[in-house]
Motif scaffolding. Structure first.
Motif, mmCIF file in Angstrom:
data_model
loop_
_atom_site.group_PDB
_atom_site.id
_atom_site.type_symbol
_atom_site.label_atom_id
_atom_site.label_comp_id
_atom_site.label_asym_id
_atom_site.label_seq_id
_atom_site.Cartn_x
_atom_site.Cartn_y
_atom_site.Cartn_z
ATOM 1 N N TRP A 78 0.841 -1.199 0.000
ATOM 2 C CA TRP A 78 0.000 0.000 0.000
ATOM 3 C C TRP A 78 0.874 1.246 0.000
ATOM 4 O O TRP A 78 1.780 1.390 0.818
ATOM 5 C CB TRP A 78 -0.915 -0.008 1.213
ATOM 6 C CG TRP A 78 -1.807 1.182 1.293
ATOM 7 C CD1 TRP A 78 -1.768 2.184 2.207
ATOM 8 C CD2 TRP A 78 -2.894 1.486 0.411
ATOM 9 N NE1 TRP A 78 -2.767 3.099 1.947
ATOM 10 C CE2 TRP A 78 -3.476 2.694 0.851
ATOM 11 C CE3 TRP A 78 -3.437 0.860 -0.712
ATOM 12 C CZ2 TRP A 78 -4.564 3.283 0.213
ATOM 13 C CZ3 TRP A 78 -4.517 1.436 -1.351
ATOM 14 C CH2 TRP A 78 -5.070 2.632 -0.891
ATOM 15 N N ASP A 79 0.616 2.139 -0.935
ATOM 16 C CA ASP A 79 1.343 3.394 -1.034
ATOM 17 C C ASP A 79 0.475 4.470 -0.382
ATOM 18 O O ASP A 79 -0.459 4.987 -1.005
ATOM 19 C CB ASP A 79 1.608 3.701 -2.516
ATOM 20 C CG ASP A 79 2.456 4.947 -2.710
ATOM 21 O OD1 ASP A 79 2.415 5.835 -1.834
ATOM 22 O OD2 ASP A 79 3.133 5.031 -3.743
ATOM 23 N N SER A 80 0.782 4.793 0.864
ATOM 24 C CA SER A 80 -0.103 5.700 1.593
ATOM 25 C C SER A 80 -0.010 7.117 1.042
ATOM 26 O O SER A 80 -0.971 7.875 1.118
ATOM 27 C CB SER A 80 0.217 5.673 3.088
ATOM 28 O OG SER A 80 1.572 5.961 3.298
ATOM 29 N N ALA A 81 1.131 7.484 0.469
ATOM 30 C CA ALA A 81 1.257 8.831 -0.090
ATOM 31 C C ALA A 81 0.342 8.986 -1.301
ATOM 32 O O ALA A 81 -0.283 10.032 -1.478
ATOM 33 C CB ALA A 81 2.704 9.100 -0.470
ATOM 34 N N ARG A 82 0.265 7.951 -2.102
ATOM 35 C CA ARG A 82 -0.558 8.032 -3.313
ATOM 36 C C ARG A 82 -1.939 7.438 -3.098
ATOM 37 O O ARG A 82 -2.789 7.487 -3.984
ATOM 38 C CB ARG A 82 0.151 7.332 -4.461
ATOM 39 C CG ARG A 82 1.496 7.973 -4.792
ATOM 40 C CD ARG A 82 2.224 7.244 -5.883
ATOM 41 N NE ARG A 82 1.512 7.349 -7.151
ATOM 42 C CZ ARG A 82 1.827 6.658 -8.233
ATOM 43 N NH1 ARG A 82 2.835 5.818 -8.203
ATOM 44 N NH2 ARG A 82 1.135 6.797 -9.348
ATOM 45 N N ASN A 83 -2.132 6.811 -1.949
ATOM 46 C CA ASN A 83 -3.425 6.246 -1.599
ATOM 47 C C ASN A 83 -3.862 5.166 -2.594
ATOM 48 O O ASN A 83 -5.020 5.130 -3.013
ATOM 49 C CB ASN A 83 -4.483 7.351 -1.507
ATOM 50 C CG ASN A 83 -5.555 7.016 -0.489
ATOM 51 O OD1 ASN A 83 -5.281 6.372 0.519
ATOM 52 N ND2 ASN A 83 -6.779 7.421 -0.770
ATOM 53 N N ARG A 84 -2.952 4.297 -2.938
ATOM 54 C CA ARG A 84 -3.273 3.224 -3.881
ATOM 55 C C ARG A 84 -2.189 2.152 -3.874
ATOM 56 O O ARG A 84 -1.091 2.369 -3.373
ATOM 57 C CB ARG A 84 -3.436 3.791 -5.293
ATOM 58 C CG ARG A 84 -2.244 4.545 -5.824
ATOM 59 C CD ARG A 84 -2.655 5.428 -7.000
ATOM 60 N NE ARG A 84 -3.686 6.370 -6.593
ATOM 61 C CZ ARG A 84 -4.576 6.926 -7.424
ATOM 62 N NH1 ARG A 84 -4.558 6.659 -8.706
ATOM 63 N NH2 ARG A 84 -5.468 7.766 -6.976
ATOM 64 N N VAL A 86 0.213 0.134 -6.406
ATOM 65 C CA VAL A 86 0.756 0.366 -7.738
ATOM 66 C C VAL A 86 1.509 -0.886 -8.173
ATOM 67 O O VAL A 86 2.317 -1.429 -7.413
ATOM 68 C CB VAL A 86 1.702 1.580 -7.748
ATOM 69 C CG1 VAL A 86 2.274 1.804 -9.145
ATOM 70 C CG2 VAL A 86 0.968 2.828 -7.258
ATOM 71 N N GLU A 93 -2.918 0.692 -11.289
ATOM 72 C CA GLU A 93 -3.196 1.190 -9.946
ATOM 73 C C GLU A 93 -4.533 0.656 -9.457
ATOM 74 O O GLU A 93 -5.482 0.528 -10.235
ATOM 75 C CB GLU A 93 -3.214 2.721 -9.955
ATOM 76 C CG GLU A 93 -1.871 3.314 -10.364
ATOM 77 C CD GLU A 93 -1.877 4.819 -10.495
ATOM 78 O OE1 GLU A 93 -0.821 5.379 -10.820
ATOM 79 O OE2 GLU A 93 -2.945 5.446 -10.294
ATOM 80 N N ASP A 95 -7.304 0.738 -5.846
ATOM 81 C CA ASP A 95 -7.603 1.364 -4.556
ATOM 82 C C ASP A 95 -7.525 0.319 -3.438
ATOM 83 O O ASP A 95 -7.157 -0.829 -3.670
ATOM 84 C CB ASP A 95 -8.938 2.125 -4.588
ATOM 85 C CG ASP A 95 -10.167 1.222 -4.558
ATOM 86 O OD1 ASP A 95 -10.034 -0.003 -4.346
ATOM 87 O OD2 ASP A 95 -11.274 1.763 -4.744
ATOM 88 N N ARG A 102 -6.513 2.387 -12.663
ATOM 89 C CA ARG A 102 -5.773 2.759 -13.861
ATOM 90 C C ARG A 102 -5.188 1.492 -14.464
ATOM 91 O O ARG A 102 -4.632 0.658 -13.752
ATOM 92 C CB ARG A 102 -4.649 3.728 -13.460
ATOM 93 C CG ARG A 102 -3.763 4.177 -14.595
ATOM 94 C CD ARG A 102 -2.862 5.310 -14.130
ATOM 95 N NE ARG A 102 -1.937 5.682 -15.185
ATOM 96 C CZ ARG A 102 -0.693 5.216 -15.264
ATOM 97 N NH1 ARG A 102 -0.232 4.397 -14.348
ATOM 98 N NH2 ARG A 102 0.087 5.578 -16.263
#
Ligand code: FES
Length: 134
Positions: A78-84, A86, A93, A95, A102
């Motif tokens: 989980w990429d908390s900065a991008r909220n997704r 990847v 991408e 959620d 994406r």
């Protein structure tokens, strides 16, 4: 990949095991992932699944198969900065429910049902309810 020891079950339910092959204990997992971090467990068919916690820090009722639906790469944590989530291969991408945001991934990540038994062990089983993301 060798860290994932396949735990084949008779039916479509399997005890989730961590990267060391140990059974996942729900309360320990939750306290070790208290800030939204995700990690992989071995789940159905020995495949890697993502375990997640909700806003209250409890395990969600679903796990996500970690294989990108494009060509099967493991999606990142989980990429908390991008909220997704990847995918490192071609940038798909998703959620936090695994819904595709994406492409090129054509579909959302596959769901599995998460259950916690009386001994606090976590199991994964085939998701048989409707897909809540569509
Ligand atoms: Fe994930 Fe291609 S395999 S984007």
């Amino acid at each position: 990949a060798a860290a994932f020891v396949a735990t084949k079950a008779q039916g479509a339910t399997v005890q989730a095991t961590d990267r060391k092959g140990a059974p996942v204990v729900a309360s320990q997992w939750e306290s070790a992932h208290n800030n939204g971090r995700t990690d992989l467990v071995a789940g159905l068919d020995g495949e890697p699944y993502i375990l997640l916690t909700d806003d209250t820090g409890k395990l969600t009722e679903y796990a996500l198969r970690a294989e990108c639906t494009h060509l099967g790469c493991l999606v990142g944590p989980w990429d908390s900065a991008r909220n997704r989530f990847v995918c490192p291969c071609h940038g798909s991408e998703y959620d936090r429910t695994g819904k595709v945001l994406r492409g090129p991934a054509p579909q959302s990540l596959k769901l599995a049902k998460v259950e916690v038994d009386d001994n606090d062990f976590v199991s994964l089983s085939t998701w048989i309810e409707p897909d809540f993301r569509v």
